[in-house]
Motif scaffolding. Sequence first.
Motif, PDB file in Angstrom:
ATOM      1  N   LEU A 172      -3.896  -5.676   3.894  1.00 64.42           N
ATOM      2  CA  LEU A 172      -2.450  -5.840   4.083  1.00 64.42           C
ATOM      3  C   LEU A 172      -1.821  -6.789   3.046  1.00 64.42           C
ATOM      4  N   ALA A 201       3.994  14.980  -0.495  1.00 63.26           N
ATOM      5  CA  ALA A 201       3.245  14.010   0.311  1.00 63.26           C
ATOM      6  C   ALA A 201       1.946  14.626   0.828  1.00 63.26           C
ATOM      7  N   TYR A 219       4.038   6.367   7.693  1.00 64.81           N
ATOM      8  CA  TYR A 219       2.991   6.573   6.692  1.00 64.81           C
ATOM      9  C   TYR A 219       1.702   5.966   7.223  1.00 64.81           C
ATOM     10  N   PHE A 245      -6.146  11.410  -1.415  1.00 66.01           N
ATOM     11  CA  PHE A 245      -6.040   9.969  -1.145  1.00 66.01           C
ATOM     12  C   PHE A 245      -7.418   9.317  -1.054  1.00 66.01           C
ATOM     13  N   ASP A 305      -0.433  -0.320  10.479  1.00 65.81           N
ATOM     14  CA  ASP A 305      -0.961  -1.617  10.048  1.00 65.81           C
ATOM     15  C   ASP A 305       0.121  -2.473   9.390  1.00 65.81           C
ATOM     16  N   CYS A 306       1.348  -2.342   9.878  1.00 67.65           N
ATOM     17  CA  CYS A 306       2.474  -3.092   9.278  1.00 67.65           C
ATOM     18  C   CYS A 306       2.443  -4.546   9.730  1.00 67.65           C
ATOM     19  N   PHE A 331       9.771   8.782   9.292  1.00 65.03           N
ATOM     20  CA  PHE A 331       8.335   9.044   9.184  1.00 65.03           C
ATOM     21  C   PHE A 331       7.519   7.771   9.347  1.00 65.03           C
ATOM     22  N   LYS A 375      -9.618   6.960   0.563  1.00 64.68           N
ATOM     23  CA  LYS A 375      -9.594   6.261   1.855  1.00 64.68           C
ATOM     24  C   LYS A 375     -10.440   4.994   1.821  1.00 64.68           C
ATOM     25  N   TYR A 426      -0.488  14.353  -1.933  1.00 60.35           N
ATOM     26  CA  TYR A 426      -0.925  12.957  -2.078  1.00 60.35           C
ATOM     27  C   TYR A 426      -2.040  12.655  -1.069  1.00 60.35           C
ATOM     28  N   ALA A 427      -1.836  13.087   0.180  1.00 64.23           N
ATOM     29  CA  ALA A 427      -2.827  12.827   1.233  1.00 64.23           C
ATOM     30  C   ALA A 427      -4.146  13.526   0.922  1.00 64.23           C
ATOM     31  N   GLU A 457      -1.216   0.976  -5.823  1.00 64.83           N
ATOM     32  CA  GLU A 457      -1.207   0.770  -4.384  1.00 64.83           C
ATOM     33  C   GLU A 457      -1.999  -0.493  -4.040  1.00 64.83           C
ATOM     34  N   GLY A 458      -1.386  -1.364  -3.239  1.00 68.53           N
ATOM     35  CA  GLY A 458      -2.066  -2.581  -2.805  1.00 68.53           C
ATOM     36  C   GLY A 458      -1.698  -3.826  -3.597  1.00 68.53           C
ATOM     37  N   TYR A 491       6.653   0.820 -10.312  1.00 73.50           N
ATOM     38  CA  TYR A 491       5.221   1.113 -10.432  1.00 73.50           C
ATOM     39  C   TYR A 491       4.866   1.449 -11.869  1.00 73.50           C
ATOM     40  N   LEU A 550      -7.187  -0.444   1.846  1.00 75.40           N
ATOM     41  CA  LEU A 550      -6.679  -1.622   1.146  1.00 75.40           C
ATOM     42  C   LEU A 550      -6.241  -2.659   2.163  1.00 75.40           C
ATOM     43  N   LEU A 579       3.477   8.874  -3.367  1.00 74.41           N
ATOM     44  CA  LEU A 579       3.484   9.604  -2.092  1.00 74.41           C
ATOM     45  C   LEU A 579       4.421  10.811  -2.125  1.00 74.41           C
ATOM     46  N   ARG A 583       0.810  -1.229   0.000  1.00 80.89           N
ATOM     47  CA  ARG A 583       0.000   0.000   0.000  1.00 80.89           C
ATOM     48  C   ARG A 583       0.837   1.271   0.000  1.00 80.89           C
ATOM     49  N   LEU A 584       2.136   1.108   0.223  1.00 84.62           N
ATOM     50  CA  LEU A 584       3.049   2.250   0.321  1.00 84.62           C
ATOM     51  C   LEU A 584       3.786   2.425  -1.008  1.00 84.62           C
ATOM     52  N   VAL A 619      -1.484   4.448   6.529  1.00 80.71           N
ATOM     53  CA  VAL A 619      -2.113   3.832   5.353  1.00 80.71           C
ATOM     54  C   VAL A 619      -3.609   4.132   5.283  1.00 80.71           C
ATOM     55  N   GLU A 620      -4.202   4.463   6.414  1.00 76.38           N
ATOM     56  CA  GLU A 620      -5.639   4.753   6.433  1.00 76.38           C
ATOM     57  C   GLU A 620      -5.939   6.115   5.802  1.00 76.38           C
ATOM     58  N   ALA A 621      -4.995   7.043   5.944  1.00 78.40           N
ATOM     59  CA  ALA A 621      -5.238   8.430   5.528  1.00 78.40           C
ATOM     60  C   ALA A 621      -4.342   8.869   4.371  1.00 78.40           C
ATOM     61  N   GLY A 622      -3.353   8.037   4.013  1.00 80.36           N
ATOM     62  CA  GLY A 622      -2.433   8.430   2.947  1.00 80.36           C
ATOM     63  C   GLY A 622      -1.488   9.546   3.357  1.00 80.36           C
ATOM     64  N   ARG A 623      -1.245   9.654   4.662  1.00 83.41           N
ATOM     65  CA  ARG A 623      -0.513  10.808   5.189  1.00 83.41           C
ATOM     66  C   ARG A 623       0.814  10.384   5.847  1.00 83.41           C
ATOM     67  N   LEU A 624       1.853  11.217   5.687  1.00 81.35           N
ATOM     68  CA  LEU A 624       3.142  11.006   6.358  1.00 81.35           C
ATOM     69  C   LEU A 624       3.188  11.816   7.655  1.00 81.35           C
ATOM     70  N   PRO A 630       6.121   4.831  -2.845  1.00 81.77           N
ATOM     71  CA  PRO A 630       6.963   6.017  -2.622  1.00 81.77           C
ATOM     72  C   PRO A 630       6.915   7.011  -3.777  1.00 81.77           C
TER      73      PRO A 630
END
Lengths: 164, 164
Positions: free
Chosen positions: B25, B11, A152, B18, A91-92, A150, B20, B14-15, B51-52, B44, B23, A46, A40-41, A154-159, A43
């Motif tokens: 794991l 970033a 990341y 995003f 959520d890693c 940082f 929401k 991107y957020a 993503e995912g 990519y 996705l 992002l 989901r990450l 994953v729920e919000a797409g935010r760093l 780079p």
Amino acid sequence: MSVTDELLANAERYAATFDKGGLPLPPAKGVAVVACMDARLNPYGLLGLAEGDAHVIRNAGGVITADERRSLAISQRLLGTREIILIHHTDCGMLTFTDDDFKAEIQAETGVKPDWSAEAFADLDEDVRQSIGRIKGDPFIPHTDQVRGFVYEVEAGRLREVKD
Amino acid sequence: MSVTDELLANAERYAATFDKGGLPLPPAKGVAVVACMDARLNPYGLLGLAEGDAHVIRNAGGVITADERRSLAISQRLLGTREIILIHHTDCGMLTFTDDDFKAEIQAETGVKPDWSAEAFADLDEDVRQSIGRIKGDPFIPHTDQVRGFVYEVEAGRLREVKD
């Protein structure tokens, strides 16, 4: 058709529209990113990275082991990068097990215990700080004054930056 | 403003857009990509990954060391991937030096010789085969029947498969 074959068809489309301008070997932005392998990450999306911009180093967890220290030494010494961006994420998978349990499962199945640490961790922010510490403590990575870490989300797409 | 600050501004953008949706794991396509960290190689764009979709593991050279075996074991055992795509590339920095010279330079500068192999190589196709061999020979990576290796031609934007 395997997934690999499906992705190879995408690669043919990429080649068909590829700009053959020719990019230089050293990263244009002089930065190396170390991030978790998590699907989901992304780079590129992002951080807004384009082809030619940055080294991207990734593994399970985005942790710093001997291989990341090797890659960072090569990145800085041979290819001129000066800044390092570390990215773990919420959520890693590394938060879902312990080294001992994972290695015991493998030993039960194969008869042999892996000779590596699985590098699982229980606290995201603390593991980012550990990774920064491993880089700053490495004698072979010459430039460690611009290392930032940082998480990341994953729920919000935010760093979110991890402070010391 | 540092490059890191510039990328952090990206970033935030991107957020802001995003999706929401949330996705899962495990990678949707069940594939792990192991590629060189090279700035010109964007997995990519090249493979059409979103993503995912896939785990992406990267280091200097796209070589297989203990840390990639660890990441692949976690990818397959805990997160269900079954196919592996290895990508080296033309004009790789790893073709421009030898382990001995690089480590001697570091020793001359720091007084200490690194305790890792730099993993430099002289023959791209042969190193892809070596990487496949290291994966197939690993006792802790359970699924090794769908491992394929490629050279990305940075001049043409094209993937070429390395045959046994």
